[in-house]
Design a protein around this motif. Structure first.
Motif, mmCIF file in Angstrom:
data_model
loop_
_atom_site.group_PDB
_atom_site.id
_atom_site.type_symbol
_atom_site.label_atom_id
_atom_site.label_comp_id
_atom_site.label_asym_id
_atom_site.label_seq_id
_atom_site.Cartn_x
_atom_site.Cartn_y
_atom_site.Cartn_z
ATOM 1 N N GLY A 56 0.820 -1.196 0.000
ATOM 2 C CA GLY A 56 0.000 0.000 0.000
ATOM 3 C C GLY A 56 0.856 1.249 0.000
ATOM 4 O O GLY A 56 2.003 1.239 0.460
ATOM 5 N N THR B 28 -3.812 3.851 -1.852
ATOM 6 C CA THR B 28 -3.932 2.812 -2.868
ATOM 7 C C THR B 28 -3.207 1.546 -2.432
ATOM 8 O O THR B 28 -2.148 1.615 -1.814
ATOM 9 C CB THR B 28 -3.341 3.297 -4.211
ATOM 10 O OG1 THR B 28 -3.902 4.570 -4.551
ATOM 11 C CG2 THR B 28 -3.615 2.313 -5.332
ATOM 12 N N GLU B 29 -3.781 0.400 -2.782
ATOM 13 C CA GLU B 29 -3.142 -0.892 -2.543
ATOM 14 C C GLU B 29 -2.720 -1.464 -3.889
ATOM 15 O O GLU B 29 -3.548 -1.727 -4.733
ATOM 16 C CB GLU B 29 -4.125 -1.853 -1.866
ATOM 17 C CG GLU B 29 -4.645 -1.353 -0.529
ATOM 18 C CD GLU B 29 -5.866 -2.121 -0.058
ATOM 19 O OE1 GLU B 29 -6.169 -3.181 -0.655
ATOM 20 O OE2 GLU B 29 -6.536 -1.661 0.881
ATOM 21 N N ASN C 136 -8.845 -0.923 -2.040
ATOM 22 C CA ASN C 136 -8.205 0.314 -1.562
ATOM 23 C C ASN C 136 -8.881 0.920 -0.338
ATOM 24 O O ASN C 136 -8.433 1.966 0.155
ATOM 25 C CB ASN C 136 -8.143 1.387 -2.654
ATOM 26 C CG ASN C 136 -7.459 0.911 -3.913
ATOM 27 O OD1 ASN C 136 -6.430 0.239 -3.852
ATOM 28 N ND2 ASN C 136 -8.019 1.228 -5.064
ATOM 29 N N GLN D 51 -7.503 4.058 1.957
ATOM 30 C CA GLN D 51 -8.261 5.304 1.886
ATOM 31 C C GLN D 51 -8.695 5.745 3.280
ATOM 32 O O GLN D 51 -8.654 6.941 3.608
ATOM 33 C CB GLN D 51 -9.472 5.115 0.976
ATOM 34 C CG GLN D 51 -9.115 4.964 -0.491
ATOM 35 C CD GLN D 51 -10.303 4.581 -1.348
ATOM 36 O OE1 GLN D 51 -11.406 4.350 -0.848
ATOM 37 N NE2 GLN D 51 -10.085 4.490 -2.654
#
Length: 416
Positions: free
Chosen positions: A78, A82-83, A369, A373
């Motif tokens: 991550g 975002t991953e 995500n 987030q």
């Protein structure tokens, strides 16, 4: 320590992703030409593990001012909110304030030959390492704070770690960064490196707090002085003779346990265990792996000591989301301080490392995500990178189904 420069990118072609990352890093570094960036983190997914050695070679050649690298290959990583694939970060941290270690060059048990003393350490570990919990505890004892953080690095490509150090005086020559396998590696930090850390749980308790009163290795025989299986069925409201219903219900549950402590409330037959248990940093979550109907016992993936607190718990999206927001708020509050004019907490964050469980990311938080987030929402728009682990490390323990968030505090005078 100044704010980290960092970058992240995702692309099916690893070389393209790397070029995107380097472009981002160079742009940030050009804005701060007087700063040094000797320490670098790099995490990448196993999708490109076959090209990892070449990726690292190109990365280090493109950034010769980075003398030391740590990181690893994981199932997922991550960065920001975002991953995905590739996430390097660089710290403007004087070499005297940290030490990279690995199996060949371990962290000294006391003050090193150059006078370095470790306050805490980021650890990457191979999950197949024998006696791993004991090694983590022993490593924590080598630090003044008795605190380490990090996770078990595991992927479809195995446990690949990065821990390369080249002392100052050789800047200008690209180091040969190699992938390591097995054991523990990472980077230790001196007492003057400011760190604030929290652990977040991803589960909620579904049964009351009980006490382990008889156990043999992995088998728990009694809770609150009664057969353990009988207590479990009673707490869950399950019929004692419907094996199918019992197995179906227990398959989705985990055991949350806390080490014995004299100050913890005792559950007795007179007070049937209705003691609330907050799943905080002292709770370790382990799998419930079997039943012993003949002995009326249950089997846990880790031996539990007599006197330990016990509850059954389940993974829960809302509980995980609320707890991640909680630790973000706690860190921001700690950085803001007290007084009539509290400091801006986001401005005090140089960067952050977040290690989450493989079983938490993506769908567990509701969407792709979503966990990262939420992390940005909780912490603010700060440099943050990390990875998903096969087990998380914090304090001197090995956790499961948790997230370990570590924030590096910027120096007040802006020095490195």
């Amino acid at each position: 320590m100044r704010r980290f420069v960092w970058a992240h990118a995702g692309h099916d072609a690893w070389a393209t992703a790397l070029e995107h990352v380097l472009a981002q890093l160079r742009a940030q570094m050009a804005m701060q030409p007087a700063h040094r960036w000797p320490l670098g983190w790099v995490y990448l997914t196993d999708h490109h593990a076959g090209h990892a050695a070449e990726l690292l070679r190109r990365l280090s050649a493109a950034l010769p001012q980075v003398t030391d690298w740590v990181g690893g290959v994981a199932l997922a990583i991550g960065a920001g909110d975002t991953e995905y694939f590739d996430a390097p970060g660089l710290a403007d941290l004087e070499p005297s304030r940290y030490r990279v270690f690995n199996g060949v060059a371990p962290l000294p048990a006391a003050r090193g030959p150059d006078g370095f003393v470790a306050q805490t350490a980021l650890v990457h570990a191979d999950p197949s390492t024998p006696e791993l919990p004991e090694l983590i505890q022993e490593l924590a004892e080598r630090t003044l704070g008795h605190y380490v953080f990090g996770g078990l690095v595991a992927s479809r490509a195995g446990s690949l770690q990065i821990a390369h150090a080249r002392r100052a005086g050789q800047v200008g020559q690209a180091p040969s960064v190699e992938l390591l396998e097995g054991g523990l590696s990472g980077v230790a930090f001196a007492p003057d490196v400011g760190i604030v850390a929290r652990v977040t749980q991803g589960v909620r308790a579904v049964t009351p707090l009980r006490r382990v009163t008889a156990a043999q290795g992995h088998r728990v025989d009694a809770l609150d002085g009664r057969p353990a299986l009988d207590v479990v069925l009673e707490d869950l409201g399950l019929p004692p003779h419907d094996l199918g219903a019992i197995v179906a219900r227990l398959r989705g549950l985990l055991v949350g346990w806390v080490a014995p402590a004299p100050q913890r409330p005792q559950a007795t037959a007179a007070t049937p265990g209705r003691v609330p248990l907050r799943l905080g940093e002292d709770v370790l979550v382990r799998h419930l792996v079997g039943l012993d109907p003949a002995q009326r016992a249950v089997v846990v993936a880790e031996p539990l000591p007599v006197g330990a607190g016990w509850t059954l718990c389940e993974r829960h999206v809302q509980a995980a989301r609320a707890d991640l927001l909680r630790i973000g708020a706690e860190i921001r509050e700690a950085l803001a301080g007290e007084g009539e004019e509290p400091a801006d907490p986001v401005g005090r964050i140089a960067g952050a490392i977040y290690v989450s469980c493989n079983g938490r990311g993506g769908p567990h938080f509701g969407a792709a995500n979503a966990e990262w987030q939420l992390l940005r929402q909780a912490l603010g728009d700060v440099p943050a990178i990390g990875f998903f682990a096969a087990g998380e490390i914090a304090h001197h323990r090995l956790y499961g189904y948790t997230g370990v968030l570590t924030v590096f505090v910027a120096d007040e005078d802006g020095s490195g």
